[in-house]
Design a protein around this motif. Structure first.
Motif, short mmCIF file in Angstrom:
data_model
loop_
_atom_site.label_atom_id
_atom_site.label_comp_id
_atom_site.label_asym_id
_atom_site.label_seq_id
_atom_site.Cartn_x
_atom_site.Cartn_y
_atom_site.Cartn_z
N LYS A 200 88.17 40.75 102.24
CA LYS A 200 87.18 41.16 103.24
C LYS A 200 85.91 41.65 102.56
N VAL A 201 85.44 40.89 101.59
CA VAL A 201 84.26 41.32 100.84
C VAL A 201 83.70 40.12 100.07
N GLY A 202 82.39 40.17 99.77
CA GLY A 202 81.78 39.14 98.94
C GLY A 202 81.59 39.65 97.52
N LEU A 203 81.03 38.80 96.68
CA LEU A 203 80.77 39.19 95.28
C LEU A 203 79.61 40.18 95.21
N THR A 204 79.82 41.28 94.51
CA THR A 204 78.72 42.18 94.16
C THR A 204 78.29 41.83 92.74
N VAL A 205 77.05 41.38 92.61
CA VAL A 205 76.57 40.96 91.28
C VAL A 205 76.24 42.19 90.44
N VAL A 206 76.85 42.27 89.28
CA VAL A 206 76.55 43.35 88.34
C VAL A 206 76.00 42.67 87.08
N PRO A 207 74.69 42.74 86.90
CA PRO A 207 74.06 41.94 85.83
C PRO A 207 74.37 42.42 84.42
N GLN A 208 75.07 43.54 84.30
CA GLN A 208 75.41 44.03 82.96
C GLN A 208 76.66 43.34 82.38
N PHE A 209 77.24 42.41 83.13
CA PHE A 209 78.27 41.54 82.55
C PHE A 209 77.55 40.35 81.90
N HIS A 210 78.00 39.95 80.72
CA HIS A 210 77.30 38.86 80.02
C HIS A 210 78.28 37.84 79.42
N SER A 211 77.91 36.57 79.55
CA SER A 211 78.68 35.51 78.91
C SER A 211 77.77 34.77 77.93
N HIS A 212 78.35 33.82 77.20
CA HIS A 212 77.51 33.05 76.27
C HIS A 212 76.77 31.92 76.98
N TYR A 213 76.79 31.92 78.30
CA TYR A 213 75.90 31.00 79.01
C TYR A 213 74.46 31.47 78.93
N GLU A 214 74.27 32.77 78.61
CA GLU A 214 72.91 33.28 78.42
C GLU A 214 72.54 33.17 76.95
N GLU A 215 71.23 33.22 76.68
CA GLU A 215 70.76 33.31 75.30
C GLU A 215 70.89 34.77 74.89
N LEU A 216 71.93 35.08 74.14
CA LEU A 216 72.26 36.49 73.90
C LEU A 216 71.24 37.20 73.01
N ARG A 217 70.52 36.44 72.17
CA ARG A 217 69.58 37.11 71.27
C ARG A 217 68.40 37.71 72.02
N PHE A 218 68.23 37.32 73.29
CA PHE A 218 67.12 37.89 74.06
C PHE A 218 67.44 39.23 74.70
N LEU A 219 68.67 39.69 74.54
CA LEU A 219 69.00 41.03 75.06
C LEU A 219 68.48 42.06 74.05
N PRO A 220 67.55 42.92 74.48
CA PRO A 220 67.00 43.89 73.52
C PRO A 220 68.08 44.84 73.00
N ALA A 221 68.01 45.15 71.71
CA ALA A 221 69.03 46.03 71.10
C ALA A 221 69.12 47.36 71.84
N ASP A 222 67.97 47.87 72.30
CA ASP A 222 68.05 49.18 72.94
C ASP A 222 68.61 49.11 74.37
N SER A 223 68.95 47.91 74.83
CA SER A 223 69.60 47.80 76.15
C SER A 223 71.11 47.64 76.01
N LEU A 224 71.59 47.48 74.79
CA LEU A 224 73.01 47.14 74.61
C LEU A 224 73.95 48.23 75.11
N ARG A 225 73.54 49.47 74.98
CA ARG A 225 74.33 50.60 75.46
C ARG A 225 74.63 50.50 76.96
N GLU A 226 73.71 49.87 77.69
CA GLU A 226 73.84 49.76 79.15
C GLU A 226 74.79 48.64 79.57
N GLN A 227 75.06 47.71 78.68
CA GLN A 227 75.80 46.50 79.08
C GLN A 227 77.30 46.79 79.18
#
Ligand code: UDP
Ligand code: MN
Length: 273
Positions: A200-227
């Motif tokens: 009884k619910v839809g997907l809640t998107v949480v953008p701090q989940f990451h797969s290798h479908y993204e270009e991972l090198r573009f994630l700033p180092a100072d954002s890694l703590r948040e992921q």
């Protein structure tokens, strides 16, 4: 109300972390997990594999589950492992079910902090999409088909116990495999379909989940703590897709997970001081 506030006061012990793996990745992918984030969630993490290996049983204090599923990278075998994983979660009695692949890094304290935002007594399906449009099943039935989004397993997914129990009649006891075979979808897409149709619910998107479908090198180092989760791919068409995180050299640490772990937790034994 105060009851739901209490439910949000969860600890790591309220979370079941399942990692899908295979005998073929025992030497290439498991060791870096066992050295890094697994150490922060030893008692909560379980590996779902296709072999019984005494060395890894020993290293994980018996947390390797031999699913008896075939080791092939084909839909029905991946669905078989996910079915076993789901049943283990149900039997664990825990409040949250989180799934990751064996090329994910899990930021354990961040995961706990994130899940505190949601009440596990209510249905929640948290994750990240990997497609731009929702799925439709059956594909051509625009009028009567089921429209749904799915959380890509390669980025990690969490569902509350409440949601897991809603889908139990169609998912538990291996029934997940039958649906998977009927739909001919991969395991994560099948889960999205089941949640959309029977939960009884839809997907809640949480953008701090990451797969290798993204270009991972573009994630700033100072954002890694948040992921919440990260990933890597050592060989693809364009070469390698890994995080740009300072630390060990790439021969010693090709996945960058050792460096990431030291970046997040500098006091770990193997980290330079
Ligand atoms: N996997 C598996 N059996 C296989 C191949 C892969 O159980 O024969 C698991 C693997 O351990 C991982 C997930 O399926 O957790 C995804 O595999 P991979 O990362 O190799 O492929 P991707 O889907 O990311 O391209
Ligand atoms: Mn992968």
């Amino acid at each position: 109300n105060s009851e739901s506030e209490q439910n949000k006061n969860i600890t790591l012990d309220d979370i079941f972390i399942g990692v899908k793996t295979t005998r073929y990745n025992q030497k290439s992918r498991l060791p870096v997990i066992l050295k890094t984030w697994f150490q922060l969630a030893k008692n909560q993490t379980w590996f779902f594999t296709d072999i019984d290996n005494p060395l890894h049983q020993n290293q994980t204090n018996g947390h390797m589950v031999d699913t008896k599923c075939s080791p092939l990278h084909e839909r029905q075998h991946l669905c078989c492992k996910t079915a076993v994983e789901y049943d283990h979660f149900i039997n664990s009695g825990k409040k949250w079910f989180c799934h990751f692949d064996d090329d994910n890094y899990v930021n354990v304290p961040r995961l706990v902090e994130e899940l505190r935002k949601y009440d596990p007594m209510r249905p929640w399906y948290l994750g990240r999409t990997s497609v731009f449009n929702p799925m439709l099943y059956p594909e051509n039935e625009t009028e009567s088909g089921e429209v749904f989004w799915f959380a890509t397993f390669g980025a990690g997914m969490c569902m509350s116990r409440s949601l897991a129990l809603q889908i139990l009649p169609v998912t538990g006891g291996g029934r997940f495999i039958s649906i998977c075979n009927k739909l001919r979808y991969p395991d994560d897409v099948t889960m999205g379909y089941i949640v959309g149709r029977y939960g009884k619910v839809g997907l809640t998107v949480v953008p701090q989940f990451h797969s290798h479908y993204e270009e991972l090198r573009f994630l700033p180092a100072d954002s890694l703590r948040e992921q919440l989760s990260l990933s890597y791919e050592l060989q693809n068409r364009k070469g390698r897709n890994v995080l740009d995180v300072p630390g060990f050299n790439t021969v010693y640490d090709p996945t960058r997970f050792m460096s990431l772990h030291c970046f997040l937790f500098p006091n770990e034994k193997f980290c330079p001081r």
